[in-house]
Design an enzyme around this catalytic site. Structure first.
Site: not given
Ligand code: EPZ
Length: 418
Positions: A22-23, A92, A121-123
């Protein structure tokens, strides 16, 4: 209403190919709009999140059709640059379309992706990366409006190795003039799969899997065929189910190196795990022991997505295992549901302490999120009696055929309308 019903107590035996990831497929589907032509995706899992992405592609002007087991996307006529609110609300992680739409059309618009079951989920890292490439990004009235007359390659240093921010930066950089270097990039295998896809489409990308990724923008793209990598979290799910229930399971179409922290934990718990080319074999007597602390971390650390799943496998282990969830604020929502089955878990902030109990009892439980739902399936196959899992739409986001897969491994599990 559809539920999943499991009657536990059966050893799991059998050989199962693992579905596509999926990811990996979600960012790749976004990336298809970079090329004004045709992309064929093989091994694409039939998931509700994939169907949501297909609806976004069609809204943007693409033709996206299943042709047998292949998903064919024709992005020749991409004309719209907005992702409507109702499609954003469905998923999202559609924020991953931002960079690709911006690269193709010079502008992109979507409602602000809210939080989800895992918490906020900040971006901010996504948006700062796009601004670094020269995009004007306005956040007004809950909507994101991005515009860039021309994206310019730059160095982007991520303060966190965010998977999504890395992917958005890579896709936007493909549409930039000159080279972009992403520093402190996420190193997940799904990033490598995205790089492989982009390369097959004609883009020049290198370094994925390391902390520094280089993208040469403005390459001529071409039609391509790509096979989506196996889903390492789905693999971790079925290995954990076999570990908990006992048995001997072989997964094929899987890269054992992608889940080595999970197989190491299962080995420490007393399972025999053998990784081979494209396969993983696990043997378990079902009598597991507690393991050393499990701390979630960015890849190659222990994957946060497998935290609930491994926790469910250890509920009857001898001793106590400590979990520390470092990636998300609210990723223990499955704990209450597991405790309804007789688990002994205490949670304080980011720490969960699992003390093994002699038995679990089937119960009616509710999915709280995708991987929390997977954890309920793992607990259900090792519980006495019948477990009824509600709100299974969460599971269908990431598992193409969880009932069929577990039946193939000998579990007594079925869909049921109630
Ligand atoms: C991806 O989410 C995955 N989703 C998640 O899988 C996975 O848990 C996560 O990576 C970590 O491995 C997809 O790929 C669709 P991140 P993503 O940005 O990209 C913080 C599942 O169950 N952050 O690596 O959203 C954030 O809050 C899902 O399949 C910021 O602060 O994860 C988190 O604490 C759940 N600012 C950390 O970074 C930002 O702009 C990691 O998030 C982006 C993220």
């Amino acid at each position: 209403m559809k539920h999943i019903v499991i009657r536990g107590g059966h050893r799991l035996e059998g050989v199962l190919p693992v579905q596509g990831a999926k990811n990996s497929v979600l960012p790749i589907l976004a990336a298809t709009i970079l090329h004004p032509g045709t992309t064929v995706l093989r091994g694409c899992p039939r998931l509700s999140d994939v169907e949501a992405s297909i609806r976004i592609l069609r809204h943007l002007g693409c033709d996206a059709q299943w042709q047998g087991e292949e998903l064919v996307v024709d992005a020749s006529s991409v004309s719209r640059w907005d992702v409507p609110d109702h499609l954003m609300r469905e998923m999202r992680s559609s924020v991953i379309f931002l960079g690709a739409i911006l690269a193709r059309l010079g502008k992109a618009e979507m409602s602000y992706p809210g939080g989800c079951e895992l918490g906020p989920r900040p971006i901010d890292l996504h948006l700062s990366a796009l601004r670094k490439l020269g995009a004007a990004v306005e956040e007004k009235g809950g909507r994101l409006c991005c515009e860039a007359a021309a994206l310019e390659g730059r160095e982007i240093a991520l303060s966190l190795p965010s998977v999504g921010a890395t992917e958005n930066a890579m896709l936007a950089a493909c549409g930039a003039r000159g080279e972009t270097v992403i520093v402190n990039a996420a190193r997940e295998p799904e990033i490598v799969d995205l790089q492989n896809f982009l390369r097959s489409m004609g883009c020049t990308v290198r370094g994925a899997g390391s902390s520094t990724i280089c993208v040469a923008g403005g390459q001529l793209t071409k039609d391509c065929i790509h096979t989506v990598m196996p889903d390492r979290i789905v693999a971790a799910t079925y290995l954990s189910a076999a570990a908990a229930a006992g048995g001997e399971v072989e997964l094929t179409h899987v890269d054992y190196r992608h889940l080595s922290t999970v197989t190491a934990a299962l080995h420490e718990a007393g399972c025999r795990v053998i990784g081979g080319e494209g396969r993983i074999l696990l043997r378990s007597d079902g009598a597991l022991k507690a393991i050393s602390a499990v701390r979630t971390a960015p890849y190659p650390g222990f994957p946060t997505d497998a935290q609930a799943i491994l926790m469910a496998a250890l509920l009857k282990s001898r001793g106590t295992t400590v979990f520390v969830e470092n990636m998300f604020d609210n990723r223990y929502r499955h704990v209450d549901e597991l405790c309804r089955m007789g688990a002994d878990i205490s949670v304080a902030d980011r720490v969960a302490v699992v003390t093994g109990v002699p038995r679990l009892s089937g119960a009616t439980v509710r999915c709280t999120d995708l991987r929390g739902g997977a954890a309920l399936m793992v607990a259900g196959v090792s519980a006495e009696g019948e477990t009824c899992i509600e709100d299974i739409h969460h599971i269908c986001r990431g598992y193409a055929d969880p009932v069929g897969d577990l039946v193939a491994l000998g579990a007594d599990i079925r869909w049921e309308e109630r």
